[in-house]
Design a protein around this motif. Structure first.
Motif, PDB file in Angstrom:
ATOM      1  N   THR A  51      -0.083  -6.554  13.801  1.00 55.31           N
ATOM      2  CA  THR A  51       0.287  -6.875  12.409  1.00 55.31           C
ATOM      3  C   THR A  51      -0.903  -7.312  11.559  1.00 55.31           C
ATOM      4  O   THR A  51      -0.825  -7.263  10.335  1.00 55.31           O
ATOM      5  CB  THR A  51       1.349  -7.982  12.367  1.00 55.31           C
ATOM      6  N   ARG A  52      -2.008  -7.711  12.197  1.00 56.77           N
ATOM      7  CA  ARG A  52      -3.138  -8.159  11.372  1.00 56.77           C
ATOM      8  C   ARG A  52      -3.694  -7.025  10.505  1.00 56.77           C
ATOM      9  O   ARG A  52      -4.341  -7.257   9.495  1.00 56.77           O
ATOM     10  CB  ARG A  52      -4.246  -8.774  12.234  1.00 56.77           C
ATOM     11  N   SER A  53      -3.405  -5.768  10.932  1.00 52.31           N
ATOM     12  CA  SER A  53      -3.918  -4.636  10.149  1.00 52.31           C
ATOM     13  C   SER A  53      -2.910  -4.186   9.088  1.00 52.31           C
ATOM     14  O   SER A  53      -3.146  -3.210   8.393  1.00 52.31           O
ATOM     15  CB  SER A  53      -4.208  -3.458  11.076  1.00 52.31           C
ATOM     16  N   LEU A  54      -1.780  -4.893   8.979  1.00 51.26           N
ATOM     17  CA  LEU A  54      -0.717  -4.452   8.067  1.00 51.26           C
ATOM     18  C   LEU A  54      -0.641  -5.317   6.810  1.00 51.26           C
ATOM     19  O   LEU A  54      -1.182  -6.421   6.772  1.00 51.26           O
ATOM     20  CB  LEU A  54       0.647  -4.524   8.786  1.00 51.26           C
ATOM     21  N   THR A  55       0.093  -4.811   5.813  1.00 51.59           N
ATOM     22  CA  THR A  55       0.362  -5.622   4.616  1.00 51.59           C
ATOM     23  C   THR A  55       1.349  -6.722   5.006  1.00 51.59           C
ATOM     24  O   THR A  55       2.056  -6.596   6.014  1.00 51.59           O
ATOM     25  CB  THR A  55       1.004  -4.771   3.509  1.00 51.59           C
ATOM     26  N   PRO A  56       1.468  -7.791   4.199  1.00 52.98           N
ATOM     27  CA  PRO A  56       2.426  -8.857   4.522  1.00 52.98           C
ATOM     28  C   PRO A  56       3.856  -8.332   4.716  1.00 52.98           C
ATOM     29  O   PRO A  56       4.544  -8.730   5.659  1.00 52.98           O
ATOM     30  CB  PRO A  56       2.341  -9.782   3.306  1.00 52.98           C
ATOM     31  N   GLU A  57       4.290  -7.423   3.864  1.00 55.67           N
ATOM     32  CA  GLU A  57       5.662  -6.879   3.964  1.00 55.67           C
ATOM     33  C   GLU A  57       5.845  -6.150   5.289  1.00 55.67           C
ATOM     34  O   GLU A  57       6.836  -6.338   5.995  1.00 55.67           O
ATOM     35  CB  GLU A  57       5.962  -5.883   2.825  1.00 55.67           C
ATOM     36  N   ASP A  58       4.871  -5.282   5.629  1.00 55.92           N
ATOM     37  CA  ASP A  58       4.982  -4.520   6.871  1.00 55.92           C
ATOM     38  C   ASP A  58       4.910  -5.443   8.091  1.00 55.92           C
ATOM     39  O   ASP A  58       5.604  -5.227   9.089  1.00 55.92           O
ATOM     40  CB  ASP A  58       3.890  -3.447   6.949  1.00 55.92           C
ATOM     41  N   ALA A  59       4.064  -6.474   8.003  1.00 57.88           N
ATOM     42  CA  ALA A  59       3.947  -7.433   9.111  1.00 57.88           C
ATOM     43  C   ALA A  59       5.293  -8.121   9.341  1.00 57.88           C
ATOM     44  O   ALA A  59       5.741  -8.290  10.488  1.00 57.88           O
ATOM     45  CB  ALA A  59       2.870  -8.471   8.806  1.00 57.88           C
ATOM     46  N   ALA A  60       5.960  -8.494   8.254  1.00 55.52           N
ATOM     47  CA  ALA A  60       7.275  -9.143   8.367  1.00 55.52           C
ATOM     48  C   ALA A  60       8.295  -8.179   8.981  1.00 55.52           C
ATOM     49  O   ALA A  60       9.065  -8.554   9.870  1.00 55.52           O
ATOM     50  CB  ALA A  60       7.741  -9.617   6.995  1.00 55.52           C
ATOM     51  N   ASN A  61       8.272  -6.920   8.529  1.00 51.49           N
ATOM     52  CA  ASN A  61       9.243  -5.936   9.027  1.00 51.49           C
ATOM     53  C   ASN A  61       9.061  -5.659  10.515  1.00 51.49           C
ATOM     54  O   ASN A  61      10.025  -5.592  11.270  1.00 51.49           O
ATOM     55  CB  ASN A  61       9.128  -4.622   8.241  1.00 51.49           C
ATOM     56  N   GLU A 146     -18.043 -17.047   7.837  1.00 50.72           N
ATOM     57  CA  GLU A 146     -17.699 -15.779   7.156  1.00 50.72           C
ATOM     58  C   GLU A 146     -16.206 -15.463   7.288  1.00 50.72           C
ATOM     59  O   GLU A 146     -15.623 -14.780   6.451  1.00 50.72           O
ATOM     60  CB  GLU A 146     -18.538 -14.606   7.707  1.00 50.72           C
ATOM     61  N   PHE A 147     -15.556 -15.972   8.342  1.00 49.38           N
ATOM     62  CA  PHE A 147     -14.148 -15.636   8.575  1.00 49.38           C
ATOM     63  C   PHE A 147     -13.242 -16.189   7.472  1.00 49.38           C
ATOM     64  O   PHE A 147     -12.232 -15.584   7.134  1.00 49.38           O
ATOM     65  CB  PHE A 147     -13.715 -16.141   9.954  1.00 49.38           C
ATOM     66  N   ALA A 148     -13.615 -17.340   6.928  1.00 48.97           N
ATOM     67  CA  ALA A 148     -12.790 -17.952   5.875  1.00 48.97           C
ATOM     68  C   ALA A 148     -12.839 -17.145   4.585  1.00 48.97           C
ATOM     69  O   ALA A 148     -11.995 -17.306   3.706  1.00 48.97           O
ATOM     70  CB  ALA A 148     -13.264 -19.381   5.617  1.00 48.97           C
ATOM     71  N   ARG A 149     -13.855 -16.277   4.465  1.00 45.00           N
ATOM     72  CA  ARG A 149     -13.982 -15.464   3.240  1.00 45.00           C
ATOM     73  C   ARG A 149     -13.451 -14.050   3.472  1.00 45.00           C
ATOM     74  O   ARG A 149     -13.700 -13.153   2.661  1.00 45.00           O
ATOM     75  CB  ARG A 149     -15.454 -15.425   2.799  1.00 45.00           C
ATOM     76  N   ASP A 150     -12.703 -13.868   4.560  1.00 46.19           N
ATOM     77  CA  ASP A 150     -12.118 -12.562   4.869  1.00 46.19           C
ATOM     78  C   ASP A 150     -11.380 -12.028   3.636  1.00 46.19           C
ATOM     79  O   ASP A 150     -10.660 -12.761   2.971  1.00 46.19           O
ATOM     80  CB  ASP A 150     -11.132 -12.738   6.032  1.00 46.19           C
ATOM     81  N   SER A 151     -11.588 -10.731   3.336  1.00 42.99           N
ATOM     82  CA  SER A 151     -11.040 -10.220   2.076  1.00 42.99           C
ATOM     83  C   SER A 151      -9.518 -10.168   2.076  1.00 42.99           C
ATOM     84  O   SER A 151      -8.901 -10.093   1.031  1.00 42.99           O
ATOM     85  CB  SER A 151     -11.622  -8.837   1.754  1.00 42.99           C
ATOM     86  N   VAL A 152      -8.886 -10.242   3.250  1.00 48.79           N
ATOM     87  CA  VAL A 152      -7.420 -10.215   3.286  1.00 48.79           C
ATOM     88  C   VAL A 152      -6.840 -11.600   3.580  1.00 48.79           C
ATOM     89  O   VAL A 152      -5.800 -11.969   3.047  1.00 48.79           O
ATOM     90  CB  VAL A 152      -6.925  -9.209   4.363  1.00 48.79           C
ATOM     91  N   PHE A 153      -7.517 -12.389   4.417  1.00 47.61           N
ATOM     92  CA  PHE A 153      -6.927 -13.652   4.902  1.00 47.61           C
ATOM     93  C   PHE A 153      -7.779 -14.879   4.581  1.00 47.61           C
ATOM     94  O   PHE A 153      -7.937 -15.755   5.423  1.00 47.61           O
ATOM     95  CB  PHE A 153      -6.736 -13.578   6.423  1.00 47.61           C
ATOM     96  N   VAL A 341      -6.590  -4.901  -1.849  1.00 46.90           N
ATOM     97  CA  VAL A 341      -6.335  -4.983  -0.408  1.00 46.90           C
ATOM     98  C   VAL A 341      -5.668  -3.710   0.104  1.00 46.90           C
ATOM     99  O   VAL A 341      -6.009  -3.186   1.163  1.00 46.90           O
ATOM    100  CB  VAL A 341      -5.455  -6.221  -0.098  1.00 46.90           C
ATOM    101  N   LYS A 342      -4.710  -3.186  -0.647  1.00 54.47           N
ATOM    102  CA  LYS A 342      -3.969  -2.001  -0.196  1.00 54.47           C
ATOM    103  C   LYS A 342      -4.925  -0.819  -0.006  1.00 54.47           C
ATOM    104  O   LYS A 342      -4.874  -0.117   1.002  1.00 54.47           O
ATOM    105  CB  LYS A 342      -2.869  -1.650  -1.192  1.00 54.47           C
ATOM    106  N   THR A 343      -5.830  -0.615  -0.973  1.00 50.13           N
ATOM    107  CA  THR A 343      -6.797   0.490  -0.879  1.00 50.13           C
ATOM    108  C   THR A 343      -7.664   0.311   0.364  1.00 50.13           C
ATOM    109  O   THR A 343      -7.944   1.267   1.096  1.00 50.13           O
ATOM    110  CB  THR A 343      -7.694   0.536  -2.142  1.00 50.13           C
ATOM    111  N   ARG A 344      -8.057  -0.932   0.608  1.00 53.03           N
ATOM    112  CA  ARG A 344      -8.903  -1.203   1.773  1.00 53.03           C
ATOM    113  C   ARG A 344      -8.147  -0.886   3.070  1.00 53.03           C
ATOM    114  O   ARG A 344      -8.676  -0.240   3.977  1.00 53.03           O
ATOM    115  CB  ARG A 344      -9.324  -2.677   1.784  1.00 53.03           C
ATOM    116  N   LEU A 345      -6.881  -1.333   3.161  1.00 51.48           N
ATOM    117  CA  LEU A 345      -6.103  -1.089   4.374  1.00 51.48           C
ATOM    118  C   LEU A 345      -5.823   0.408   4.551  1.00 51.48           C
ATOM    119  O   LEU A 345      -5.873   0.935   5.662  1.00 51.48           O
ATOM    120  CB  LEU A 345      -4.788  -1.881   4.338  1.00 51.48           C
ATOM    121  N   ASP A 346      -5.555   1.108   3.443  1.00 51.48           N
ATOM    122  CA  ASP A 346      -5.301   2.559   3.511  1.00 51.48           C
ATOM    123  C   ASP A 346      -6.536   3.305   4.015  1.00 51.48           C
ATOM    124  O   ASP A 346      -6.437   4.208   4.850  1.00 51.48           O
ATOM    125  CB  ASP A 346      -4.904   3.113   2.132  1.00 51.48           C
TER     126      ASP A 346
END
Length: 440
Positions: A51-61, A146-153, A341-346
C-alpha cells in the motif's frame, strides 16, 4: 494449539519480514491464500499489500479487502487467537492512520493501537517517545532526515504523540496518547496494558531488542487475558512477538541456495541517496556489469518507448550473462520532479512495469536475483515472478530478507531472491550480499 497467537502482518512493502525467517509471505489475499498462511506452522505470516505505493484511497480499499477476506479465512480455520500488525516504515513514512483506521473498522473492536517504529538492525530507536535514526553513530531525530521530506509522506515531528496528532489532523490529541517509556517497559507494563480500552493510541520506546522482548511478553499476557491489540510498527516488535529460534542457514552461508553456481541478476529501483552509494560500490566489484535504464525516455515518449527500451536492455543482459558475469540493471539516478503526487505515482507504475518485464525476460537459469528497493521488491515477487506465496529463508544481511520460489515455478524454480529495502545497510551492503552469493 499452543497458546501463542497467530501473528498476521499486513505489510505495506515487502521488507517488513526483515527480522524473521521460515514463514510465508503472501502476495495475494483471496480467502484460500490467506487460509494457507493461517494453517502454516510458523507463528507469523505476512500479507504483502504494497500500500505504500498506492494513493490514500487505494490503500484504504486494499486494506479493507484484505480485512474482509481475513475475517472469512479466520472463521473457516476457526482461529480464535490472533494479533494484527500493520507493518510500516521505520522512518515513519506510510498511510497512517488510514490503514489502522480501516483495520479497526473491519476487525475491531481493539483496546489499543500501538506505534512501535523501532528497528534495531536499521539503526532506528525510540527514546522518551522521540524516534531517532542513528547516522554515523549519532542518534538524529527522524524529522531532521531526508525521509521526513518524502514527497508523499512528509511530516514535521519525531516526538511520536505530536506525530500522531499531526497525522490524524488533530483527531487524536498529543496529550491523550499513552506513552510506554523505557523505564516503564523495563520494570513491566502488564498492569498499564490491562487498563487500555477503546482503541487507545499508545507509543512505545525501544533502544534494543531486549526492551521489545520484555514488552512483547507483557502484551501476550494481556492478550491471553482477553485484551485485543492492534500494532502499527516496524520490524523489531515482530521478532519479539514471534520469538523464533536462529535461522536454519547462517547469512554467510546462503550461497548454498544459489542455483548451479551460476551468476545472478540485480534489479535496482529505489533512488534514495543510500541506494545510489550502494550501487556505485557494487559496480566496483569484479564480476558485475552495470546496465542503466534511462527512465527519462519514458517521460517523453511513454509506453511506446517502453517496448524499445525493453528489447535493448534484455539484449545487454544476455550479452553480460553469457560472459559469466552478473548484470546489474538500475534505473537512472536523477530524481525527476512531477506536478503532483498522482503523476509521480503513475510514472512510478510505468517504470515498475518496465522493470518487471525485464525480470520476466531474464535468462531462465540465473543463479539468484537481488532486488533493491521496497516497492521494486514487492513488484518482483508479485508481478515479475508472478508468485502467490514465497517461503522466507531468513536474512542474508541485517534487514535484508532472502526468499525462495517454489520448486514447481514455471520459469524460475527454487530461485533465491534477496529483498533489499531502499534505506537499509552501509555503503558496501549491496556488494557484501553479492559477494556472499558468489562465494562458493
Amino acid at each position: 494449539m499452543n497458546n501463542q497467537p497467530k501473528i498476521i502482518v499486513l505489510d505495506d512493502d515487502p521488507t517488513g519480514s526483515q527480522t524473521v525467517h521460515s514463514c510465508l509471505l503472501l502476495m495475494h489475499w483471496d480467502v484460500e491464500t490467506l487460509r494457507l498462511g493461517l494453517k502454516d506452522n510458523a507463528p507469523i505470516f505476512f500479507i504483502l499489500t504494497n500500500t505504500r505505493s498506492l494513493t490514500p484511497e487505494d490503500a484504504a480499499n486494499v486494506t479493507r479487502e484484505v480485512c474482509h477476506n481475513l475475517k472469512l479465512a479466520i472463521e473457516a480455520e476457526q482461529i480464535t487467537d490472533f494479533l494484527i500488525v500493520s507493518r510500516s516504515d521505520s522512518t515513519l513514512r506510510g498511510h497512517y492512520p488510514i490503514e489502522t483506521d480501516v483495520i479497526a473498522e473491519e476487525l475491531g473492536a481493539f483496546d489499543a493501537h500501538f506505534l512501535v517504529p523501532a528497528f534495531f538492525e536499521g539503526g532506528r530507536i525510540t527514546r522518551d517517545s522521540i524516534h531517532y535514526l542513528i547516522i554515523d553513530s549519532v542518534p538524529t531525530p527522524v524529522h531532521e532526515t531526508e525521509f521526513a521530506r518524502d514527497s508523499v509522506f512528509s511530516y514535521n515531528y519525531s516526538y511520536l504523540p505530536k506525530y500522531v496528532e499531526e497525522k490524524t489532523k488533530g483527531r487524536i490529541k498529543e496529550d491523550t496518547v499513552t506513552r510506554f517509556l523505557l523505564a516503564d517497559i523495563r520494570k513491566g507494563s502488564l498492569e498499564k496494558l490491562l487498563q487500555l480500552h477503546d482503541n487507545q493510541c499508545a507509543v512505545v520506546d525501544g533502544e534494543n531488542q531486549t526492551d521489545l522482548n520484555i514488552f512483547a511478553q507483557d502484551l501476550l499476557t494481556a492478550a491471553s487475558q482477553g485484551k485485543r491489540f492492534l500494532f502499527r510498527s516496524a520490524a523489531s516488535i515482530l521478532t519479539a512477538l514471534a520469538a523464533l529460534p536462529p535461522q536454519p542457514i547462517a547469512a554467510e552461508n546462503m550461497s548454498e541456495y544459489v542455483r548451479g553456481g551460476k551468476p545472478g541478476a540485480v534489479i535496482v529501483g529505489s533512488h534514495v541517496q543510500k541506494t545510489t552509494q550502494q550501487l556505485e560500490s557494487l559496480l566496483t566489484v569484479e564480476g558485475t556489469v552495470g546496465i542503466e535504464v534511462n527512465v527519462s525516455r519514458l517521460l517523453d515518449h511513454g509506453v511506446n518507448e517502453s517496448a524499445k527500451i525493453l528489447t535493448e536492455i534484455l539484449e545487454q543482459v544476455r550479452e553480460v550473462y553469457n560472459t559469466g558475469k552478473t548484470p546489474v540493471i538500475y534505473t537512472s539516478r536523477q530524481e525527476l520532479t512531477f506536478k503532483d503526487v498522482k503523476t509521480r505515482l503513475d510514472f512510478g507504475a510505468i517504470v515498475s512495469a518496465l522493470l518487471m518485464d525485464i525480470v520476466k525476460g531474464l535468462p531462465a537459469d540465473i543463479g539468484f536475483l537481488i532486488s533493491k528497493g521496497g516497492i521494486t521488491s514487492n513488484d518482483v515477487l508479485s508481478t515479475g515472478l508472478t508468485l502467490t506465496s514465497a517461503r522466507l529463508l531468513g536474512q542474508i544481511l541485517a534487514g535484508c530478507s532472502m526468499v525462495i520460489t517454489a520448486s514447481d515455478h514455471p520459469q524460475f524454480p527454487n530461485l533465491p531472491v534477496v529483498l533489499f529495502p531502499g534505506n537499509v545497510g552501509n555503503t558496501d551492503a549491496l556488494a557484501t550480499i553479492y559477494q556472499r552469493l558468489v562465494s562458493h
